[in-house]
Design an enzyme around this catalytic site. Structure first.
Site, mmCIF file in Angstrom:
data_model
loop_
_atom_site.group_PDB
_atom_site.id
_atom_site.type_symbol
_atom_site.label_atom_id
_atom_site.label_comp_id
_atom_site.label_asym_id
_atom_site.label_seq_id
_atom_site.Cartn_x
_atom_site.Cartn_y
_atom_site.Cartn_z
ATOM 1 N N THR B 139 15.977 -9.553 -7.678
ATOM 2 C CA THR B 139 16.021 -8.177 -7.199
ATOM 3 C C THR B 139 16.633 -8.134 -5.814
ATOM 4 O O THR B 139 16.258 -8.919 -4.945
ATOM 5 C CB THR B 139 14.638 -7.489 -7.158
ATOM 6 N N ASP B 141 15.989 -5.906 -3.877
ATOM 7 C CA ASP B 141 14.964 -5.293 -3.033
ATOM 8 C C ASP B 141 14.085 -6.322 -2.332
ATOM 9 O O ASP B 141 13.395 -5.996 -1.374
ATOM 10 C CB ASP B 141 14.079 -4.366 -3.873
ATOM 11 N N LEU B 296 27.531 -0.430 -4.746
ATOM 12 C CA LEU B 296 28.367 -1.512 -4.220
ATOM 13 C C LEU B 296 27.522 -2.558 -3.492
ATOM 14 O O LEU B 296 27.862 -3.735 -3.487
ATOM 15 C CB LEU B 296 29.417 -0.905 -3.287
ATOM 16 N N GLN B 297 26.423 -2.129 -2.872
ATOM 17 C CA GLN B 297 25.594 -3.092 -2.136
ATOM 18 C C GLN B 297 24.915 -4.093 -3.068
ATOM 19 O O GLN B 297 24.591 -5.194 -2.647
ATOM 20 C CB GLN B 297 24.575 -2.395 -1.248
#
Lengths: 402, 402
Positions: B139, B141, B296-297
């Site tokens: 992830t 995140d 895009l990140q």
């Protein structure tokens, strides 16, 4: 004794910065250093604004490693400006230049900068001050006339082509999540940047599926029909939209929502992409979202096109050489050759013919839908983005039987 | 004859894709191919959704060059899903697995995917079907517990660090144009991604100047004070905001504007960045705009961290090996070592302890302002982004006297 062959050179950078505008600065400085006829090499901080304030730096007093490193550094190392000359400014600038015995001026910029350089050349002539000015082209918008293309465009185009390929792969991996994506690009009144998003497209399935450019009036009904048709066929839709797309009344899409919405907690519409996303959400009831790379598209240090960097260096270098050859009131241009392979030579064009003229995306680069580019556009743009784009791998979808 | 040592392996990818999730797939497949005990190597198309539909592909039937190329291909090559198991689904999945004699299952994903893998392990156990499941972390995140960090984060962090450095250079070159820039990042409820935007920051002048993370309640007054103070000191302000930042009532900033704005031409507020830009425009009367790199990140093929890719491969490889060692109902973890230099070894943790637990950015990574990271965060995150970030060159500002 002051003479044109022993005067000082001043260089400025102007307008929106690019990933390679410093390469033009390096080319200009290295050409000046290599020639014995120029005394001081000065830089204006923040373009003509710095010149008016006499905020000038000495480009001969730099660490030796700064020039090769600047070749790989995006943005305008001298600082830039967006300053429109006011009444009296041209005369004031000429007075400053006289004070510093500046006889050569290079101004690296786009349309507005060409206009500035032209007006300064005229002002110097009017007061009989011997000044040569050359404009060096730079703009990611690629909208300067008389040059095959503009340094800065190739790198921004490379960024957008890659960004469209890469970020869309997420949509394709999980189309049910957000089946419609809108990517908003820059480009002022011209569709060159939006069009470049197609440079990684190899077939109808690949993104983008719809390109909206400022040259083509936007029709919401047609747009929604197109989105719906592609969504039904592929299960996802990638739209690339220039931020300056306008509706049939000439109103920018991003501004449409501003009418009547000024209360603090009801913010103004921020742009074309958000508008296009809302249209899809509300009329097609399909989840949609947008990416807005913003300044990153003009500035990404890891998407620089080598061709673009080399050409940016070349136009800077040839700008200085043009001054030394006695040229003035002209812009450097790139002239394309295709034999034996793509390369550019250098030309010059009168600034009076350039200033404030925009080169828009020609019709031959659009197919009949007006929302997709033609092979002619690929032939034009692919050489500008440098190394070939990556070809992302795909798995063979050989199904397992029970 | 069916036995666990001669069963088939199935692999799925789940949740938001990353730039390196395919490296985990390649690691898992190559480890399975290298070991003689696994018969079929199958892939679920679009994760558990594909498994339920028996939409399975044969990963042994692939062109030889696909695996090395997938190492450099962002996004989930098998397709992904965001599917929460419905009542009866676990039993249906187990029936499908039994039909295909699948005895090993690798599920590459984040928190929700760990939960799915855990529930499938339980369902198999309940009906006495011999199934081993291992979850492979993934992830951007970085919010999975028990692992030092999550594959996918290092590349997204590298992208955001570079994007913040690069796109801000435009602001610095021409601060008068848009002195305030907001960059919106992803990150769900955790500030790891927003924090990573600081990894290129070397001094107080460098961006970002304010980082807004979901863990810290947003206060508009304090924000405006901070922006104004930095603007007065530097002339420009770069704010990085996680899209999930919430106000003191727990309301996401991006949703605040939605109250009462539903008419077609008064679109809903699109997110935190736009809200933060509007606050600055309306209260400080300063021009502001935002970049929203969006997908895009998670996906930029030219910002992949080599360390991240290597570790993504490793967790995939070790996931398969853990299955072959008889492990089940566990997630692979990365264990950091700092001697003699940064490297990771591999651990395992019970899925029951992982599922639906989020690891938020700890307080020790925030300074007293709560809007900037500490040295401890740099020590944590810099090794994850791979090669050193570029150091952009600057000119010496040696002024010219008259």
């Amino acid at each position: 004794m002051t003479s044109t062959t022993h005067g000082n050179l001043i260089i400025g950078q102007s307008g929106g910065a690019t990933a390679v505008i410093n390469a033009s600065l390096v080319g200009a400085v290295e050409a000046a250093v290599a020639d014995g006829r120029i005394a001081g090499i000065y830089g204006m901080l923040h373009g003509i604004e710095g010149l008016l304030k006499e905020d000038l730096v000495d480009l001969r007093q730099q660490p030796v490693d700064v020039w090769p490193r600047l070749l790989h550094t995006p943005s305008a190392a001298l600082g830039s400006c967006r300053y429109k000359l006011q009444e009296g400014d041209p005369e004031r600038v000429v007075a400053v230049l006289r004070r510093y015995n500046v006889r050569y001026m290079l101004y690296i910029g786009g349309n507005d900068s060409a206009d500035t350089a032209h007006r300064l050349a005229q002002a110097a002539q009017q007061v009989g001050y011997d000044l040569q000015t050359i404009s060096v082209p730079k703009t990611i918008d690629n909208d300067l006339p008389f040059t095959d293309h503009c340094p800065g465009y190739g790198s921004a185009a490379r960024f957008l082509a890659l960004a469209t390929m890469d970020s869309t792969m997420n949509t394709i991996a999980i189309p049910s999540h957000y089946p419609v994506k809108v990517i908003e690009t820059m480009g002022r009144d011209a569709g060159w940047l939006a069009a470049s998003s197609a440079l990684g497209k190899r077939n109808e399935m690949d993104p983008p599926h719809i390109i909206l450019i400022p040259e083509q009036p936007f029709n919401a009904e047609r747009y929604l029909e197109q989105v719906e048709a592609i969504y039904r066929r592929l299960g996802y839709v990638i739209v690339v939209a220039a931020e300056a797309v306008r509706d049939e009344q000439g109103q920018p899409l991003g501004a449409v929502g501003q009418v009547g919405t000024d209360a603090f907690r009801h913010p103004l519409l921020s742009g074309a992409a958000q508008y296009l996303v809302e249209l899809v959400r509300q009329h097609l009831k399909v989840r949609a979202r947008f990416d807005k790379p913003g300044d990153l598209q003009r500035m990404a240090s890891n998407s620089i096109s080598r061709t673009d960097r080399d050409e940016a260096y070349l136009v800077g270098q040839m700008g200085t050489r043009a001054l030394l050859n006695g040229e003035s009131d002209k812009m450097v241009t790139l002239i394309r050759h295709t034999e034996p392979a793509y390369h550019c030579s250098i030309g010059l064009v009168e600034l009076a013919r350039v200033a404030n003229v925009q080169k828009l995306l020609p019709d031959e680069y659009l197919d009949t839908s007006k929302t997709m580019v033609t092979q002619a556009f690929y032939d034009y743009a692919l050489p500008l983005i440098g190394d070939p784009l990556p070809q992302h791998a795909k798995l063979e979808k050989t199904r397992i039987g029970r």
